[in-house]
Write a protein that holds these residues in place. Structure first.
Motif, PDB file in Angstrom:
ATOM      1  N   ASP A   5       0.854  -1.182   0.000  1.00  0.00           N
ATOM      2  CA  ASP A   5       0.000   0.000   0.000  1.00  0.00           C
ATOM      3  C   ASP A   5       0.893   1.237   0.000  1.00  0.00           C
ATOM      4  O   ASP A   5       1.970   1.225  -0.590  1.00  0.00           O
ATOM      5  N   LEU A  11       0.482   6.915   4.888  1.00  0.00           N
ATOM      6  CA  LEU A  11      -0.635   6.300   5.602  1.00  0.00           C
ATOM      7  C   LEU A  11      -1.088   7.187   6.766  1.00  0.00           C
ATOM      8  O   LEU A  11      -2.290   7.356   6.996  1.00  0.00           O
ATOM      9  N   TYR A  14      -3.174   9.976   5.258  1.00  0.00           N
ATOM     10  CA  TYR A  14      -4.249   9.649   4.324  1.00  0.00           C
ATOM     11  C   TYR A  14      -5.619   9.915   4.935  1.00  0.00           C
ATOM     12  O   TYR A  14      -5.887   9.541   6.071  1.00  0.00           O
ATOM     13  N   SER A 279      -4.451   1.343   4.001  1.00  0.00           N
ATOM     14  CA  SER A 279      -4.888   2.725   3.792  1.00  0.00           C
ATOM     15  C   SER A 279      -6.351   2.904   4.156  1.00  0.00           C
ATOM     16  O   SER A 279      -6.744   3.963   4.669  1.00  0.00           O
TER      17      SER A 279
END
Length: 319
Positions: A5, A11, A14, A279
């Motif tokens: 990912d 992350l 996000y 994510s």
């Protein structure tokens, strides 16, 4: 570090990609009002399963739409006065499991309750009644009807209603209730604590039902999310309605509920998870505004996260 990912720094920043409906808050306030108007008709039936230090019951209540919902309730008998309670939610298509799964918390003096999601592998009722497809999947159930008919709306409400019912039991201290679960159970843990903000502690791991559009964009509509691809193939093969569909799914996207959570959160995530991509989980975690802590397992996917259940027990002992 292996990666399927985003890099770790991305992350943590996000914020999700699935569209959020403009009337999202009004939608859930209307849903909660419907839930509160239901006569739950709670029924406790003693189980034939017996242990020396706890009483075991099949618990039934009426949820929104008139469905009878089943849960297993284990109450310790070796503690005096109101005590804490732990509510568990199971994985997609599963059920409440065995009585023995609940005994570790009962041995600690906690009541433990596990709910069968309506229409899945347990005893809860699915009353149906939606237009369009009901094939093979609860994410898409009700997608061709009014948003109030989305099945996961009703399941999220069941979690909150059950928690409120348990909080009213004389033997339970309503200020010391925690919720736990993994995968679908992790998504339901977040939804439950959002819709019943009196929950004090919650421990989800690799939560399902977050950021549907991100799953689609990663081409991971398989396993638990297979029904999204099936829906498009059968009902919108040229993706004419793609934006509309994902926006409607936004009503049941857990990432947009979590800012209601007031309890303390302990969440587990495996960075190699291809069932519920990291994510999508971070999209929810990053929006939680209450006290929170993330346990990261870099080499693990959608599987047992070593030590996380032990950390969860220690976390819940602080209730």
């Amino acid at each position: 570090m292996p990666i399927i990912d985003m890099p770790m720094n991305e992350l943590h920043q996000y914020n999700g990609s699935n569209p959020r409906p403009e009337d999202f808050d009004a939608y859930w306030e209307r849903a909660l009002a419907e839930m509160r108007a239901v006569d739950a008709q709670v029924e406790l039936i003693p189980s034939s399963f017996k242990v020396p230090y706890a009483e075991c019951y099949d618990l039934y209540f009426t949820g929104v739409g008139g469905a009878r919902i089943h849960a297993k309730y284990v109450k310790p008998t070796h503690v005096q006065g109101p005590h804490p309670a732990i509510i568990q939610f199971h994985g997609y298509t599963g059920n409440t499991g065995s009585w023995t799964d609940k005994l570790s918390y009962a041995s600690l003096g906690y009541s433990c309750i596990t709910m069968d999601c309506r229409g899945q592998g347990g005893l809860s009722e699915d009353v149906g009644g939606v237009k369009g497809t009901t094939m093979n999947g609860h994410i898409i159930r009700g997608l061709d009807d009014h948003p109030d008919q989305l099945l996961f709306r009703q399941i999220y409400l069941d979690t909150a209603q059950l928690t409120g019912i348990v909080m009213e039991f004389a033997e339970v201290d309503a200020t010391r209730v925690g919720v736990i679960g993994g995968s679908q159970g992790g998504g339901l843990t977040l939804a439950c604590a959002a819709l019943e903000p009196r929950v004090q502690r919650l421990a989800p791991y690799f939560p399902f039902l977050c950021d549907f559009k991100r799953v689609w964009d990663m081409d991971l509509t398989k396993d638990a999310y297979q029904e999204l691809r099936t829906y498009f193939r059968n009902y919108d093969p040229q993706h004419v309605r793609e934006e509309e569909i994902f926006k409607k799914l936004g009503y049941i996207d857990v990432q947009y509920l979590v800012d209601r959570i007031q309890g303390e959160v302990l969440m587990g995530v495996g960075l190699m998870d291809t069932v519920c991509p990291p994510s999508t989980q971070f999209a929810a975690y990053n929006k939680i505004r209450s006290q929170k802590n993330l346990e990261i397992y870099p080499d693990f996917g959608h599987e047992e996260l070593p030590g996380f259940s032990d950390k969860t027990v220690q976390f819940m002992l602080q209730l």
